[in-house]
Motif scaffolding. Structure first.
Motif, PDB file in Angstrom:
ATOM      1  N   TYR A 173     -55.528  -2.105  16.788  1.00 26.15           N
ATOM      2  CA  TYR A 173     -54.084  -2.229  16.570  1.00 26.15           C
ATOM      3  C   TYR A 173     -53.735  -3.272  15.506  1.00 26.15           C
ATOM      4  CZ  TYR A 173     -53.982   0.617  20.742  1.00 26.15           C
ATOM      5  OH  TYR A 173     -54.167   1.644  21.632  1.00 26.15           O
ATOM      6  N   GLY A 174     -54.742  -3.720  14.767  1.00 28.47           N
ATOM      7  CA  GLY A 174     -54.475  -4.621  13.662  1.00 28.47           C
ATOM      8  C   GLY A 174     -54.203  -6.045  14.092  1.00 28.47           C
ATOM      9  N   SER A 175     -53.672  -6.836  13.173  1.00 26.58           N
ATOM     10  CA  SER A 175     -53.515  -8.274  13.383  1.00 26.58           C
ATOM     11  C   SER A 175     -52.285  -8.633  14.186  1.00 26.58           C
ATOM     12  CB  SER A 175     -53.456  -8.989  12.026  1.00 26.58           C
ATOM     13  OG  SER A 175     -52.359  -8.501  11.254  1.00 26.58           O
ATOM     14  N   GLY A 176     -51.369  -7.689  14.399  1.00 25.83           N
ATOM     15  CA  GLY A 176     -50.177  -7.976  15.172  1.00 25.83           C
ATOM     16  C   GLY A 176     -49.144  -8.755  14.378  1.00 25.83           C
ATOM     17  N   GLY A 177     -48.136  -9.259  15.072  1.00 24.81           N
ATOM     18  CA  GLY A 177     -47.102 -10.027  14.400  1.00 24.81           C
ATOM     19  C   GLY A 177     -46.257  -9.165  13.480  1.00 24.81           C
ATOM     20  N   ASN A 178     -45.808  -9.754  12.382  1.00 25.16           N
ATOM     21  CA  ASN A 178     -44.920  -9.049  11.454  1.00 25.16           C
ATOM     22  C   ASN A 178     -45.531  -7.762  10.929  1.00 25.16           C
ATOM     23  OD1 ASN A 178     -42.927 -10.997  11.699  1.00 25.16           O
ATOM     24  ND2 ASN A 178     -43.761 -12.249  10.033  1.00 25.16           N
ATOM     25  N   ALA A 179     -46.880  -7.756  10.778  1.00 17.11           N
ATOM     26  CA  ALA A 179     -47.538  -6.566  10.224  1.00 17.11           C
ATOM     27  C   ALA A 179     -47.380  -5.356  11.124  1.00 17.11           C
ATOM     28  CB  ALA A 179     -49.026  -6.864   9.997  1.00 17.11           C
ATOM     29  N   GLY A 180     -47.195  -5.571  12.424  1.00 20.41           N
ATOM     30  CA  GLY A 180     -47.106  -4.437  13.339  1.00 20.41           C
ATOM     31  C   GLY A 180     -45.759  -4.224  13.973  1.00 20.41           C
ATOM     32  N   LEU A 181     -44.774  -5.094  13.663  1.00 21.25           N
ATOM     33  CA  LEU A 181     -43.492  -5.024  14.361  1.00 21.25           C
ATOM     34  C   LEU A 181     -42.747  -3.717  14.111  1.00 21.25           C
ATOM     35  CD1 LEU A 181     -41.885  -8.599  14.201  1.00 21.25           C
ATOM     36  CD2 LEU A 181     -42.530  -7.276  16.228  1.00 21.25           C
ATOM     37  N   ASP A 182     -42.669  -3.289  12.885  1.00 24.03           N
ATOM     38  CA  ASP A 182     -41.905  -2.069  12.585  1.00 24.03           C
ATOM     39  C   ASP A 182     -42.471  -0.877  13.339  1.00 24.03           C
ATOM     40  OD1 ASP A 182     -40.204  -3.445  10.956  1.00 24.03           O
ATOM     41  OD2 ASP A 182     -41.224  -2.917   9.089  1.00 24.03           O
ATOM     42  N   ARG A 183     -43.790  -0.765  13.310  1.00 29.32           N
ATOM     43  CA  ARG A 183     -44.413   0.363  14.011  1.00 29.32           C
ATOM     44  C   ARG A 183     -44.177   0.258  15.506  1.00 29.32           C
ATOM     45  NH1 ARG A 183     -50.580   2.475  12.819  1.00 29.32           N
ATOM     46  NH2 ARG A 183     -50.387   4.484  13.911  1.00 29.32           N
ATOM     47  N   ALA A 184     -44.275  -0.955  16.059  1.00 28.10           N
ATOM     48  CA  ALA A 184     -44.075  -1.151  17.494  1.00 28.10           C
ATOM     49  C   ALA A 184     -42.650  -0.782  17.899  1.00 28.10           C
ATOM     50  CB  ALA A 184     -44.375  -2.604  17.858  1.00 28.10           C
ATOM     51  N   ARG A 185     -41.652  -1.218  17.115  1.00 25.67           N
ATOM     52  CA  ARG A 185     -40.261  -0.918  17.454  1.00 25.67           C
ATOM     53  C   ARG A 185     -39.996   0.582  17.384  1.00 25.67           C
ATOM     54  NH1 ARG A 185     -38.270  -5.968  13.692  1.00 25.67           N
ATOM     55  NH2 ARG A 185     -38.400  -7.597  15.312  1.00 25.67           N
ATOM     56  N   ARG A 186     -40.609   1.239  16.410  1.00 31.56           N
ATOM     57  CA  ARG A 186     -40.422   2.682  16.271  1.00 31.56           C
ATOM     58  C   ARG A 186     -40.979   3.419  17.493  1.00 31.56           C
ATOM     59  NH1 ARG A 186     -42.244   2.871  11.641  1.00 31.56           N
ATOM     60  NH2 ARG A 186     -44.398   3.545  11.993  1.00 31.56           N
ATOM     61  N   LEU A 187     -42.147   2.981  17.979  1.00 31.10           N
ATOM     62  CA  LEU A 187     -42.743   3.618  19.162  1.00 31.10           C
ATOM     63  C   LEU A 187     -41.882   3.397  20.402  1.00 31.10           C
ATOM     64  CD1 LEU A 187     -46.514   2.754  18.605  1.00 31.10           C
ATOM     65  CD2 LEU A 187     -45.506   5.045  18.631  1.00 31.10           C
ATOM     66  N   VAL A 188     -41.316   2.211  20.532  1.00 30.97           N
ATOM     67  CA  VAL A 188     -40.456   1.940  21.686  1.00 30.97           C
ATOM     68  C   VAL A 188     -39.212   2.816  21.642  1.00 30.97           C
ATOM     69  CG1 VAL A 188     -39.008   0.192  22.807  1.00 30.97           C
ATOM     70  CG2 VAL A 188     -41.303  -0.407  22.019  1.00 30.97           C
ATOM     71  N   ARG A 189     -38.619   2.957  20.465  1.00 32.35           N
ATOM     72  CA  ARG A 189     -37.436   3.829  20.349  1.00 32.35           C
ATOM     73  C   ARG A 189     -37.794   5.265  20.697  1.00 32.35           C
ATOM     74  NH1 ARG A 189     -36.480   0.630  15.655  1.00 32.35           N
ATOM     75  NH2 ARG A 189     -37.369   2.288  14.341  1.00 32.35           N
ATOM     76  N   GLN A 190     -38.937   5.740  20.220  1.00 32.65           N
ATOM     77  CA  GLN A 190     -39.356   7.115  20.521  1.00 32.65           C
ATOM     78  C   GLN A 190     -39.554   7.333  22.017  1.00 32.65           C
ATOM     79  OE1 GLN A 190     -42.878   7.655  18.164  1.00 32.65           O
ATOM     80  NE2 GLN A 190     -41.769   7.778  16.202  1.00 32.65           N
ATOM     81  N   SER A 191     -39.979   6.290  22.718  1.00 30.59           N
ATOM     82  CA  SER A 191     -40.248   6.430  24.160  1.00 30.59           C
ATOM     83  C   SER A 191     -38.976   6.524  24.980  1.00 30.59           C
ATOM     84  CB  SER A 191     -41.075   5.247  24.649  1.00 30.59           C
ATOM     85  OG  SER A 191     -40.279   4.055  24.696  1.00 30.59           O
ATOM     86  N   GLY A 192     -37.847   6.061  24.431  1.00 27.05           N
ATOM     87  CA  GLY A 192     -36.606   6.028  25.184  1.00 27.05           C
ATOM     88  C   GLY A 192     -36.545   4.909  26.203  1.00 27.05           C
ATOM     89  N   LYS A 193     -37.460   3.946  26.116  1.00 31.99           N
ATOM     90  CA  LYS A 193     -37.530   2.861  27.107  1.00 31.99           C
ATOM     91  C   LYS A 193     -36.874   1.569  26.621  1.00 31.99           C
ATOM     92  CE  LYS A 193     -40.582   5.191  29.786  1.00 31.99           C
ATOM     93  NZ  LYS A 193     -40.494   5.460  31.225  1.00 31.99           N
ATOM     94  N   ALA A 194     -36.354   1.559  25.419  1.00 35.80           N
ATOM     95  CA  ALA A 194     -35.758   0.335  24.885  1.00 35.80           C
ATOM     96  C   ALA A 194     -34.680  -0.181  25.833  1.00 35.80           C
ATOM     97  CB  ALA A 194     -35.170   0.598  23.502  1.00 35.80           C
ATOM     98  N   GLY A 195     -34.613  -1.506  25.965  1.00 33.34           N
ATOM     99  CA  GLY A 195     -33.636  -2.138  26.833  1.00 33.34           C
ATOM    100  C   GLY A 195     -34.080  -2.304  28.268  1.00 33.34           C
TER     101      GLY A 195
END
Length: 927
Positions: free
Chosen positions: A735-757
């Motif tokens: 999953y790479g180094s994490g932090g800023n490098a992975g934030l955009d991808r992580a947020r996109r996956l959370v939105r796709q899951s419908g679990k945000a919030g």
């Protein structure tokens, strides 16, 4: 009746019924130039007690040519095979008349020279005269030595650095930091290459600037041997049995299956040669394809290998011999040359083979034209690595510690759970019991990666299983007595295991030996009888185990305290001072949770320096503390009221406290890798982590490097579950180094899951609240509403683990970790991530707080466990696949491998950290 060393060795190889020997030590005999080790025959009908022998004290650093000759006669006896008993009888007759039976032989006209070389130095020996021409101080525990690139290079194992010596002036010119536990060094392709045994890497050093260049090169697990040739750097990886080929142009490495326990490597005669102490063989690899072309059986515990002088040369540590291999296909051993006890390293040139023998504290020169010892150089301290140049022979020398024997070592630590081997299941208990008691097998009691090597302890040798891996037969050593005076007998091994199954409450060790037929009928608190499936033969001194299925970890499990031998009449519950001891120490006093004292066991004699070396302190005393804070332990050592705090991680020191100690006491503070991984579990059956996209999102966003910067020096970030130095470990970070490098991808996956919030509660123990707060920040950054709940470590740690393991609590995520009882992939992954660990548990609890279950992963587990007994190299590849399959499902967020923190006083020396037993307290010197 007094016997010589020759007789003792012959009896060890082919014992007589009811006969044992009592070691009387070395004695200077009239008309003999060298001292002789004498043994008293103990047999029915003979007296046992006599006045002390009236012999002169041995001269300091006296020679051992007689023992070398005796070893030669032993080799002759082995060749005689069935006639060996006749030779034994003849030796008895000679010994009854005079004790000098072996001393009358010679070593082929060899001469003796040399001088004392101080510990932690490199000696330069004149190759012609054999005299020590110089001694150059280097770092702590020097090991591998190499000559090339204009210098002599020495790996200092306990200092984690490399020494550069100028061969013209014999001065130390530079000290270069490398990785953890450097073990071996080689030169070639304009660089110096160092194996970092505890890191699983190789450091590349540029000799023109005297520093490492590039990132450490990942290789296999437990790299301990290295050589250059055929256009590449070759690394022997002892834990996973591979050889890594490094391209010097790119520094990229390729792993090649070789042989389990691969510990030494040499390149010559168009092939790559790898020695395996565990298997007692040498394999030859084609350097182009990497395929294994030949297997050559050599002596016991082949520990070093070299190419030169027209042959391949192998030092057999257990046999005291050097095997000469004719490299022409089919490669074969032409002769085994006796060189003395414990040959550890060798170097071959055109006209000589130089051998470092740590047991003799000498360097031996073999004349390859005659296959005989031509010269013996005394050093007065044990040598380790050796290399040859036009300027002479360079040998790294450690200390024998004789001058440091004695004193009382004062220890401050958490109290052990039990002092009985059938019940103890704590780091503190195991560390103590490893000094007092023994099993059939053991882990080699040395620091560094060599400490994971299995060696025979109470057994004469490590056997090969039969019946498809389901039958194991061991032969028991003779001459071992308990501190109570009783002789060790085969039935004592069975009794040790029976007590583990009888223990009440149930011993944690029961599960390790459940493969033994008959254990299923044993019940806690009831008498257990394993006589039908753990079969003993008192006359042959054998113990045979019958298993219901092959167990690739069986030898390692027998090295745990749960399998320690005890006198056959030992009751289920031991007294206040534990069970009778076989090791160098015995429990002299004990008050639970308050105080413990070990004193020398008067019945102990060293039978194996690898498995159970004699200790240095006369006594060891513990002052136990509670598990509330590690800082008072450090302060106790700092004041001089204790000599060692062996583990300051329960709970860990704060970043500020550890940094302060590191600044003020850099030579007294030791950080050592442990076989433990910490992580956050993500409950796969509870929202929001029941969606794999969410679990992966957390992994993409989690910045492990940032967490470690918050925590301090004693944490090493990791992206995976298995700890380094495990057979199946292969560095990966999916999953790479994490932090800023992975934030955009992580947020996109959370939105796709419908679990945000979603609201998320992160659970943690109070001392580790920094971890929990960091996890809260990660979850909030990718779209959740997270908060932290903590439970105090004392007295509520049990409540914490009950909560997170209880499937009814619906715990979403929390801190967790797993520490291994011994280096085993099968003991690490299935207990946490198999369906059985969740489904088979009671409805109220589980050992898998992520509640992960994947049948595909379970099938990989089954295949790996089946392969482990028959083909460990194949099993390692399957474990790698299983770990990657788990990481793909992301039931956890691996965070770091915690390092052990040890702090010693100024009067303590010879610090060694063993991967299995941790700080080797009995090997510390009290100045």
């Amino acid at each position: 009746m007094l016997l010589s060393q020759t007789t003792r060795e012959l009896l060890r190889d082919d014992p007589l019924p009811d006969v044992s020997l009592r070691d009387l030590g070395e004695h200077q005999l009239k008309d003999l130039d060298e001292p002789e080790r004498l043994y008293q025959l103990v047999a029915p009908g003979l007296e046992l007690e006599f006045p002390s022998l009236k012999t002169a004290a041995p001269a300091p650093f006296a020679g051992r040519e007689g023992e070398l000759a005796e070893a030669a006669s032993e080799q002759l006896a082995r060749r005689w095979g069935p006639g060996r008993r006749t030779l034994v009888a003849a030796t008895f007759g000679a010994a009854a008349v005079g004790v000098a039976v072996g001393v009358l032989l010679t070593v082929g006209g060899g001469s003796t020279a040399g001088a004392s070389v101080a510990a932690n130095s490199v000696g330069r020996i004149d190759s012609s005269s054999g005299k020590v021409a110089a001694a150059i101080p280097v770092g702590a525990s020097p090991g591998g030595v190499a000559v090339g690139e204009g210098a002599v290079w020495v790996a200092n194992t306990d200092d984690n650095n490399l020494s550069r010596i100028d061969p013209q002036t014999n001065n130390l010119r530079q000290t270069i930091a490398v990785g953890g536990g450097p073990a071996a060094v080689a030169t070639g392709a304009g660089a110096v290459w160092v194996t970092n045994g505890l890191d699983g890497t190789v450091s590349r050093v540029d000799p023109t600037v005297n520093r490492t260049v590039g990132e450490p090169i990942p290789v296999g697990n437990g790299p301990v041997g290295i050589a250059y040739g055929e256009g590449a750097v070759w690394v022997a990886n002892s834990v996973d049995g591979t050889v890594s080929r490094i391209d010097p142009a790119t520094s990229r490495s390729t792993a090649l299956p070789a042989v389990i326990g691969a510990s030494a490597v040499a390149v010559g005669f168009g092939r790559v040669w790898v020695a395996s102490p565990a298997a007692g063989i040498v394999v030859a690899l084609d350097p182009g394809s990497g395929t294994v072309e030949e297997h050559v059986s050599v002596g016991g515990n082949p520990d070093s290998i070299a190419a030169g002088a027209g042959a391949i040369w192998v030092a057999n540590r257990a046999d005291g011999t050097v095997s000469r291999i004719d490299p022409r296909p089919p490669a074969h051993v032409t002769i085994a040359i006796p060189v003395g006890r414990a040959p550890d390293a060798l170097a071959a040139v055109k006209d000589a083979v130089w051998v470092a023998t740590s047991g003799e504290e000498s360097v031996v020169r073999i004349d390859p034209s005659r296959n005989k010892v031509a010269k013996i150089v005394r050093l007065a301290n044990p040598p380790q690595g050796i290399a040859v140049s036009t300027g002479g022979v360079y040998v790294a020398v450690r200390s024998n510690g004789v001058e440091h024997r004695g004193g009382n070592l004062r220890i401050t630590d958490v109290a052990p759970d039990f002092i009985d081997p059938s019940q103890s299941y704590s780091q503190q208990g195991w560390g103590m019991l490893a000094m007092t008691n023994d099993g059939l097998t053991g882990f080699r009691r040395v620091g560094g990666i060599e400490g994971v090597q299995l060696v025979p302890d109470l057994a004469v040798a490590l056997p090969t299983p039969t019946d498809g891996g389901k039958t194991w037969t061991f032969r028991l050593r003779r001459g071992v007595r308990y501190s109570s005076g009783e002789s060790l007998e085969p039935g004592d091994v069975r009794r040790g295991l029976e007590r583990t199954f009888e223990a009440s409450p149930a011993s944690a060790g029961r599960s390790y030996y459940s493969s033994i037929i008959g254990t299923e009928s044993c019940r806690s608190g009831k008498r257990c009888d394993l006589s039908r499936t753990v079969v003993t033969d008192p006359r042959a001194r054998t113990i045979t185990f019958h298993l219901r299925a092959p167990d690739g970890d069986f030898l390692a499990k027998l090295a745990l305290p749960f399998a320690d031998a005890v006198p056959s009449g030992t009751p289920t519950r031991a007294g206040g001072r534990g069970v009778p001891a076989t090791g160098p120490y015995v429990i002299a006093a004990y008050r639970k949770n308050r105080f413990l004292k070990l004193a020398r066991n008067p019945m102990f004699h060293q039978w194996s320096a690898d498995a159970q070396p004699d200790g240095f302190p006369d006594t060891l005393t513990w002052d136990f503390r509670g598990a509330t804070d590690s800082l008072p332990e450090a302060r106790t050592v700092e004041r001089g009221d204790a000599d060692v705090a062996p583990s300051l991680i329960d709970p860990p020191l704060t970043k500020q406290a550890l940094g302060s100690l590191a600044t003020r006491y850099p030579s007294q503070l030791h950080l050592s890798a442990t076989a433990a991984t910490n992580y956050f579990f993500l409950n796969t059956r509870v929202t929001p982590f029941d969606d794999v996209r969410v679990r992966r999102a957390v992994n993409y966003a989690f910045d492990r490097q940032a967490l470690v910067r918050l925590l301090g020096l004693s944490f090493a970030p990791t992206c995976q579950i298995l700890p380094p130095d495990f057979p199946g470990f292969r560095r990966t970070c999916p999953y790479g180094s994490g932090g800023n490098a992975g934030l955009d991808r992580a947020r996109r996956l959370v939105r796709q899951s419908g679990k945000a919030g979603t609201k998320v509660t992160v659970w943690d123990l109070t001392p580790r609240a920094t971890d929990g707060q960091f996890m809260v920040s990660v979850l909030n950054s990718i779209g959740f509403r997270a908060n932290l709940e903590t439970i105090p470590l004392v007295p509520d740690a049990g409540r914490y683990f009950t909560r997170i393991n209880d499937s009814r609590t619906q715990t979403q995520t929390g801190f967790y970790g797993w520490a291994s009882d011994f280096p085993s992939d099968g003991g690490y992954l299935p207990p946490e991530f198999s369906c059985a660990s969740f489904v088979a548990a009671s409805p109220r609890s589980s050992q898998d707080p992520s509640e992960f279950c994947d049948r595909t992963v379970d099938r990989l587990f089954s295949r790996a466990l089946a392969a482990q007994a028959a083909n460990p190299a194949a099993a390692a590849a399957l474990w790698q696949r299983a770990e990657r399959a788990i990481l793909a499902q992301a039931p956890v967020v691996p965070t770091y491998n915690q390092q052990d923190v040890s702090f010693v006083s100024k009067r303590v020396g010879n610090f060694q950290y063993n991967p299995q037993w941790h700080v080797l307290l009995d090997q510390l010197w009290v100045k």
